[in-house]
Write a protein that holds these residues in place. Structure first.
Motif, PDB file in Angstrom:
ATOM      1  N   LYS A  28       1.214  -0.704   8.128  1.00  0.00           N
ATOM      2  CA  LYS A  28       1.692  -0.265   6.813  1.00  0.00           C
ATOM      3  C   LYS A  28       2.343  -1.403   6.014  1.00  0.00           C
ATOM      4  N   LEU A  64       6.005   7.711   5.177  1.00  0.00           N
ATOM      5  CA  LEU A  64       5.225   7.066   4.113  1.00  0.00           C
ATOM      6  C   LEU A  64       4.908   8.066   2.994  1.00  0.00           C
ATOM      7  N   TRP A  66       2.112   8.019   1.110  1.00  0.00           N
ATOM      8  CA  TRP A  66       0.696   7.945   0.737  1.00  0.00           C
ATOM      9  C   TRP A  66       0.217   9.333   0.301  1.00  0.00           C
TER      10      TRP A  66
END
Ligand code: G6P
Length: 463
Positions: A28, A64, A66
């Motif tokens: 990441k 995260l 995303w």
């Protein structure tokens, strides 16, 4: 390249998806993903929903932000993508079961990349990959295509040389296992070895040097291929029976084979193993279908937000390492040394320049830059030239739908008995896969009309 990347995964409903997501999460900090689009076809809708939800949980658990989107609209997923990865299976696992069972019912290997199954998988898949690159030209003209779909070498060659998508790289997990194995046999860290591969996908050989420049290949052959024994290798993919090689033959070849070379150097033994599976309802395809059902049961658990151990029963170990390392290496111009399927351009002088080969390369922002391998010794040279001819004829047949060409390529495969039995199996596979082979519709209609026994055989075997 942008700093908020969009990745499209075609075949997003694959049971391997958690492997891929885990690989991206690990990287990441190297690779700024903004959007992850998982796309599948209607037949794969349920799997996509289940594994897509699992991917969202994994991303969330990693902290995260995303955007993970599941869709059946491939064009929406491709629009503006930076990287497109392909891991789809036309006809799902039921097609693989037919690929394996029909040839095995005649005592012939159906194996999904190298045997009869591999060639039919190519015939089903190549028209789809060509459609994908056509869409990419319109919707994401700068994207890289990273192909995992088997038979990876043939599918990659079709994308590059028939679809014109130069930015295509084919990948495979097998070389990673082989490097790990060489390191453990020599009791040296993998980073201290230089390992160079050359050949075709699932059909390459390698050589190994230590960090003092000593060629350790012959020593590794002695360590691994003892006369009459299975090899000492923990990394052999779960789908390949660990039958031994003839030590003296490999010694004479002078190069280390890949796991799949067992199908050629030990054909009879591999066939015996496959027939055992066939007669007990345990072909690899049937086993994978059962594993997959268990995996999807696990993926349904709303508390599961990591890759379950059960996934290691599939043959694709290290798949995410290959895929995710390739994209970060392109993005960051890292120059990582990897084994890739790409245009030959002279890296293997024994093969045409304009075909796809699988070789070691340094992966930079321009894509893979291959290391030259030079000529093969006579044995591997003959084998690789023969296999490439077979692959190229099958690819042409997949594009044109030419029956004679497809039968020609099929019977060129050394695992197929050419002649009437080869043709019988070929016609049966055409009938079994008729829904996924629109380019062969005339030939299929002719067989249905003129050869009722072919249709009856397929129906009886698969009922
Ligand atoms: C190996 C190959 C892959 C293949 C896989 C099959 O790892 O390199 O190309 O897809 O095995 O594994 P499976 O679990 O589907 O039999």
């Amino acid at each position: 390249m942008r700093d908020a990347l969009k990745i499209a995964v075609i075949g997003g409903g694959s049971s391997y998806l958690p492997e891929l997501v885990e690989g991206y999460i690990k990287r990441k900090d190297e690779f700024p993903i903004r959007e992850l689009w998982l796309v599948d076809v209607d037949e794969g809708r349920e799997k996509l929903e289940i594994v897509g939800a699992m991917a969202k949980r994994m991303v969330k658990a990693a902290g995260l932000d995303w955007l993970v989107t599941c869709t059946l609209d491939r064009r929406e997923a491709l629009a503006g993508a930076d990287f497109v990865t392909t891991q789809f299976r036309v006809g799902l696992l039921d097609a693989r079961i037919k690929d394996e069972r029909i040839p095995l019912s005649h005592g012939v290997l159906g194996q999904e990349t190298k045997g009869a199954g591999g060639m039919f998988k190519a015939l089903r898949t190549i028209p789809v990959i060509l459609d994908i690159v056509k869409d990419m030209g319109e919707l994401c003209p700068d994207a890289w295509l990273v192909n995992f779909t088997n038979p990876a070498g043939m599918v990659t060659e079709a994308a590059i040389f028939h679809g014109g998508w130069k930015r295509t790289v084919g990948l495979c997990n097998v070389p990673i296992g082989l490097v790990k194995n060489a390191a453990s046999q020599l009791k040296l860290p993998a980073e201290d070895l230089t390992v160079r591969f050359a050949g075709l996908n699932h059909f390459n050989w390698h050589r190994v040097w230590d960090n003092e420049g000593n060629d350790r290949t012959a020593e590794l052959i002695d360590l691994q291929y003892k006369p009459g024994e299975a090899t000492d290798d923990d990394n052999i993919p779960k789908n390949i029976a660990n039958v031994g090689y003839h030590y003296e033959v490999i010694k004479d070849v002078g190069l280390l084979p890949c796991y799949y070379h067992r199908y050629y150097y030990s054909t009879g033994n591999m066939l015996e193993e496959a027939i055992k599976g066939f007669s007990t309802g345990k072909t690899r395809a049937e086993e994978v279908k059962r594993t997959e059902a268990r995996l999807f049961e696990l993926y349904k658990d709303p508390a599961l937000d990591y890759k379950p151990e059960e996934l290691s029963n599939r043959g694709g170990a290290y798949y995410s390492d290959a895929a995710c390392e390739l994209v970060t290496s392109i993005y960051n111009n890292k120059g990582t040394e990897m084994v890739v399927s790409v245009a030959n351009n002279g890296a293997l002088p024994d093969l045409p320049r304009d075909c796809v080969v699988e070789v070691s390369a340094s992966v930079t922002a321009h894509g893979p830059e291959c290391f030259a391998w030079g000529p093969f010794p006579p044995g591997p040279r003959g084998m690789v030239q023969h296999m490439k001819a077979m692959e190229q004829i099958i690819i042409e047949a997949a594009v044109t739908g030419d029956y004679g060409k497809a039968l020609h390529g099929f019977c060129l495969n050394p695992l197929i008995p050419a002649g009437s039995l080869g043709k019988e199996i070929f016609d049966q596979l055409l009938i079994a896969h008729k829904d996924y082979l629109p380019q062969f519709k005339d030939a299929i209609a002719r067989i249905e009309k003129e050869q009722p026994e072919t249709v009856a055989y397929v129906n009886a075997l698969l009922k």
